[in-house]
Design a protein around this motif. Sequence first.
Motif: not given
Length: 355
Positions: A86-87, A93, A130, A208-210, A245
Amino acid sequence: MSHEPYAVDVNELVCLDMPSGQPLIDRLSQAWDNDDAVFPLDQRLPAPARKQILDIVQPTIMATTDGDHQVEGRPVETGDAVVVATSGTTGKQKAAVLTMSAVKASARATSTSLKVSLRDQWLACLPASHVGGLSVITRSLIMGTSLVAVPSFTKEAYELAARDGATLVSLVTTAFQRIDPSLYRKILLGGSRTPTDLPDNCITTYGMTETGSGIVYNGTALPGVEIEIRDSIVYVRAPMLLRAYRDGTCPLDEDGWLRTGDRGALSADGVLTIDGREGDLIISGGENISSIEVEDALYKHPAVATAAVVAKHDDKWGETPCAFIELKPGAQASADELLQWCKTHLAGYKVPRYF
């Protein structure tokens, strides 16, 4: 590089270096059976970008369609299930770590909202690297629903899966513009700005990814998801949020809230509206311009398929809007025509000066 095997109680991080499909699904299932976590590697990455993300993620096993090999990496914690690139909420990144508990919470909330039954079948056609593509696979495995996975979206694969019994699919806007939505019972639509006047079976998602994929459907939070607006920024708290993360940092505050970095508002009845990223605000001559508002005006033009508006440095105004446009197949529109269109739909200071 090979190294000595870890102790048997260590949880491996398996890099799935393969396209989406049955081999990936099988290797993911095997990893979970061993209490390991998986990281799907984007197959589209050029060599430098591939090395960069692998240096961040540090998997311990590289799994390809030809087999596995151990590499010098770093194990995951017990209970971790997936790691997704994810950004981040800052644009840098990163790689988000989601626990099995979080992945299950996401699968159950989505399935409850969509009233998924064992009669349904998911089509996984977005990249597994993704979170929107990966979550289709993980929720199918967790909920026991039938699943067919293809390496990438094509109109032909979409239609063939429907004929073979697929009823549920997750798409992005560019793919949606090419398909017949009536072929599926429900279509989740995420990613870039979504079209207006969608059919009733299409659901716009926010996440979102999070957040482990979409957590808001058609503006309404999924079961278990809490939303707050603080100083115009969206905050969320939910059981499907990331643990941390991969570098060990965690974006959650001490009460478990995630600051998304998205600007938004909640209506009196709890419907969420997203107004763009906080960094998307363009300040031109002291005037605040929402890039989302300008994009919305451009999307109303019949020839426009995709629009993205960003700030361009301007010596006189500080910043000025610049629009990137993709036209629909076979459609034609000149920059001057789009300029005149914007002038009839926007205040003068909001009109892009470059197309």
